[in-house]
Design a protein around this motif. Structure first.
Motif, PDB file in Angstrom:
ATOM      1  N   GLU A   1       0.836  -1.206   0.000  1.00 48.49           N
ATOM      2  CA  GLU A   1       0.000   0.000   0.000  1.00 48.49           C
ATOM      3  C   GLU A   1       0.869   1.252   0.000  1.00 48.49           C
ATOM      4  OE1 GLU A   1      -2.604  -0.346   3.313  1.00 48.49           O
ATOM      5  OE2 GLU A   1      -3.971  -1.744   2.298  1.00 48.49           O
ATOM      6  N   THR A   2       1.948   1.230   0.779  1.00 48.87           N
ATOM      7  CA  THR A   2       2.873   2.375   0.807  1.00 48.87           C
ATOM      8  C   THR A   2       3.507   2.591  -0.562  1.00 48.87           C
ATOM      9  OG1 THR A   2       3.372   2.063   3.159  1.00 48.87           O
ATOM     10  CG2 THR A   2       4.984   3.298   1.862  1.00 48.87           C
ATOM     11  N   LEU A   3       3.947   1.508  -1.185  1.00 51.15           N
ATOM     12  CA  LEU A   3       4.573   1.598  -2.504  1.00 51.15           C
ATOM     13  C   LEU A   3       3.598   2.145  -3.546  1.00 51.15           C
ATOM     14  CD1 LEU A   3       6.479  -1.806  -2.494  1.00 51.15           C
ATOM     15  CD2 LEU A   3       7.550   0.453  -2.481  1.00 51.15           C
ATOM     16  N   LEU A   4       2.392   1.610  -3.550  1.00 51.20           N
ATOM     17  CA  LEU A   4       1.413   1.998  -4.564  1.00 51.20           C
ATOM     18  C   LEU A   4       0.851   3.398  -4.327  1.00 51.20           C
ATOM     19  CD1 LEU A   4      -0.579  -1.346  -5.035  1.00 51.20           C
ATOM     20  CD2 LEU A   4       1.216  -0.392  -6.500  1.00 51.20           C
ATOM     21  N   ASN A   5       1.036   3.921  -3.123  1.00 53.11           N
ATOM     22  CA  ASN A   5       0.513   5.249  -2.804  1.00 53.11           C
ATOM     23  C   ASN A   5       1.538   6.356  -3.031  1.00 53.11           C
ATOM     24  OD1 ASN A   5      -1.726   6.830  -1.769  1.00 53.11           O
ATOM     25  ND2 ASN A   5      -0.496   7.158   0.072  1.00 53.11           N
ATOM     26  N   HIS A   6       2.723   5.996  -3.536  1.00 54.69           N
ATOM     27  CA  HIS A   6       3.788   7.002  -3.676  1.00 54.69           C
ATOM     28  C   HIS A   6       3.399   8.130  -4.622  1.00 54.69           C
ATOM     29  CE1 HIS A   6       7.572   8.986  -4.445  1.00 54.69           C
ATOM     30  NE2 HIS A   6       7.363   8.805  -5.726  1.00 54.69           N
ATOM     31  N   ARG A   7       3.804   9.322  -4.235  1.00 52.85           N
ATOM     32  CA  ARG A   7       3.791  10.497  -5.110  1.00 52.85           C
ATOM     33  C   ARG A   7       4.845  11.465  -4.582  1.00 52.85           C
ATOM     34  NH1 ARG A   7      -2.022  11.017  -3.961  1.00 52.85           N
ATOM     35  NH2 ARG A   7      -1.662   8.785  -3.911  1.00 52.85           N
ATOM     36  N   SER A   8       5.398  12.286  -5.449  1.00 52.96           N
ATOM     37  CA  SER A   8       6.395  13.267  -5.003  1.00 52.96           C
ATOM     38  C   SER A   8       5.707  14.364  -4.205  1.00 52.96           C
ATOM     39  CB  SER A   8       7.128  13.866  -6.197  1.00 52.96           C
ATOM     40  OG  SER A   8       7.900  12.880  -6.851  1.00 52.96           O
ATOM     41  N   VAL A   9       6.346  14.758  -3.102  1.00 54.89           N
ATOM     42  CA  VAL A   9       5.837  15.848  -2.263  1.00 54.89           C
ATOM     43  C   VAL A   9       6.799  17.023  -2.378  1.00 54.89           C
ATOM     44  CG1 VAL A   9       5.334  16.580   0.100  1.00 54.89           C
ATOM     45  CG2 VAL A   9       4.658  14.289  -0.672  1.00 54.89           C
ATOM     46  N   ARG A  10       6.254  18.179  -2.698  1.00 51.98           N
ATOM     47  CA  ARG A  10       7.089  19.373  -2.885  1.00 51.98           C
ATOM     48  C   ARG A  10       6.695  20.524  -1.966  1.00 51.98           C
ATOM     49  NH1 ARG A  10       6.374  16.915  -7.850  1.00 51.98           N
ATOM     50  NH2 ARG A  10       8.315  16.480  -9.003  1.00 51.98           N
ATOM     51  N   ASP A  11       5.840  20.225  -1.006  1.00 51.64           N
ATOM     52  CA  ASP A  11       5.393  21.256  -0.061  1.00 51.64           C
ATOM     53  C   ASP A  11       5.384  20.633   1.324  1.00 51.64           C
ATOM     54  OD1 ASP A  11       4.342  23.453   1.164  1.00 51.64           O
ATOM     55  OD2 ASP A  11       2.340  23.278   0.284  1.00 51.64           O
ATOM     56  N   PHE A  12       6.342  21.051   2.163  1.00 53.95           N
ATOM     57  CA  PHE A  12       6.513  20.466   3.485  1.00 53.95           C
ATOM     58  C   PHE A  12       6.236  21.490   4.578  1.00 53.95           C
ATOM     59  CE2 PHE A  12       9.519  18.362   0.592  1.00 53.95           C
ATOM     60  CZ  PHE A  12       9.211  17.020   0.788  1.00 53.95           C
TER      61      PHE A  12
ATOM     62  N   VAL B 139      -2.658  15.008  -6.328  1.00 57.05           N
ATOM     63  CA  VAL B 139      -3.254  13.819  -6.917  1.00 57.05           C
ATOM     64  C   VAL B 139      -2.121  12.966  -7.486  1.00 57.05           C
ATOM     65  CG1 VAL B 139      -4.802  12.976  -8.733  1.00 57.05           C
ATOM     66  CG2 VAL B 139      -5.375  15.055  -7.460  1.00 57.05           C
ATOM     67  N   GLN B 140      -2.256  11.650  -7.387  1.00 58.55           N
ATOM     68  CA  GLN B 140      -1.195  10.767  -7.854  1.00 58.55           C
ATOM     69  C   GLN B 140      -1.072  10.816  -9.378  1.00 58.55           C
ATOM     70  OE1 GLN B 140      -1.594   6.453  -7.221  1.00 58.55           O
ATOM     71  NE2 GLN B 140       0.422   6.491  -6.267  1.00 58.55           N
ATOM     72  N   LYS B 141       0.162  10.946  -9.842  1.00 60.79           N
ATOM     73  CA  LYS B 141       0.424  11.041 -11.280  1.00 60.79           C
ATOM     74  C   LYS B 141       0.372   9.645 -11.914  1.00 60.79           C
ATOM     75  CE  LYS B 141       3.553  13.974 -12.565  1.00 60.79           C
ATOM     76  NZ  LYS B 141       4.871  14.633 -12.819  1.00 60.79           N
ATOM     77  N   PRO B 142      -0.377   9.471 -13.001  1.00 62.04           N
ATOM     78  CA  PRO B 142      -0.462   8.156 -13.645  1.00 62.04           C
ATOM     79  C   PRO B 142       0.889   7.713 -14.207  1.00 62.04           C
ATOM     80  CG  PRO B 142      -2.219   9.619 -14.416  1.00 62.04           C
ATOM     81  CD  PRO B 142      -1.250  10.466 -13.650  1.00 62.04           C
ATOM     82  N   ARG B 143       1.154   6.420 -14.102  1.00 58.71           N
ATOM     83  CA  ARG B 143       2.367   5.847 -14.669  1.00 58.71           C
ATOM     84  C   ARG B 143       2.063   5.215 -16.022  1.00 58.71           C
ATOM     85  NH1 ARG B 143       4.937   8.790 -11.311  1.00 58.71           N
ATOM     86  NH2 ARG B 143       6.430   7.850  -9.872  1.00 58.71           N
TER      87      ARG B 143
END
Length: 249
Positions: free
Chosen positions: A6-17, A171-175
């Motif tokens: 679930e962690t792997l499949l939920n990955h997306r880049s975060v640019r606002d911390f 939103v998660q970017k499609p691969r």
């Protein structure tokens, strides 16, 4: 499905911390997780540099194209291919290791080792509820990064990783479609099938760029890749690699 997947499949880049800094325990957990990654022949040809000095982070941000999240994060890691310690091993045991360390193969080994370690680090961070973003832009000026981080010969800064508590998640970017990535027994190089599938993927990416929360734009994946690959960038990489003691054999 388990929590790891679930962690792997939920990955997306975060640019606002947020401005919350990682604890020493979190940093150690991420680094030790990286160290448990597979490594070619147990060679462990990488190092990780944590950059906490604000001035250094600002300089790295400028090198990377003024990406604010290089400065504004919980912790910034730089992953390096590293054969410096192995050269010292040669001295310690009076073994002639230089020629081997200068080969293309050993360069690949070090880069792969560092990449495997970094992905372990990324998964570890995300499993703790943190966000991450890889920063390849530090390769925009490798010589400047070498000076800034005081890197010895046989060490190559490959990429950075900004880690922190997410302030905003996109939103998660499609691969790419599964059948573009996975081939069975032979590589399926049928150009008509590939182009047809890419057209469908472009539609998905076009929709993604229109609906995501920030930096909305009218674009496709093939259009983006075509523009990017038509430009020659980072032409000093080979010179840097040779200066650091690689690609000589």
């Amino acid at each position: 499905m388990n929590e790891v997947i679930e962690t792997l499949l939920n990955h997306r880049s975060v640019r606002d911390f947020t401005d919350e800094k990682l604890t020493d325990e979190q940093i150690r957990t991420i680094v030790e997780s990286a160290q448990r990654a597979s490594t070619s022949s147990f060679i462990q040809a990488y190092s990780i540099i944590g950059v906490t000095d604000l001035q250094k982070k600002q300089q790295l941000s400028e090198i990377a194209g003024n990406q604010a999240y290089v400065v504004e994060n919980g912790h910034f890691f730089v992953f390096c291919a590293d054969f410096h310690r192995h050269e010292l091993i040669g001295e310690l045991h009076e073994e002639a290791v230089q020629k081997t360390l200068e080969t293309d193969e050993k360069l690949l080994v070090a880069v792969i080792d560092a990449a495997l370690a970094s992905q372990n680090a990324a998964v570890a961070a995300e499993s703790m509820g943190l966000g991450i973003c890889y920063i390849g832009g530090i390769r925009n000026n490798l010589f400047a990064v070498k000076e800034l981080l005081e890197l010895p010969e046989r060490v190559i800064p490959l990429f950075g990783m900004a880690v922190g508590v997410p302030a905003h998640v996109e939103v998660q970017k499609p691969r790419l479609p599964y059948n573009h990535i996975y081939h069975e027994n032979t590589y399926d190089a049928n150009p008509d099938r590939i182009k047809q599938s890419l057209t469908a993927y472009d539609d998905a990416i076009h929709e993604y760029y229109l609906v995501r929360g920030s930096n909305r734009r009218f674009d496709t994946w093939t259009g983006q890749m075509g523009r990017m690959l038509s430009k020659s960038i980072r032409l000093d990489v080979k010179d840097f690699l040779k200066a650091q003691g690689f690609l000589k054999q």
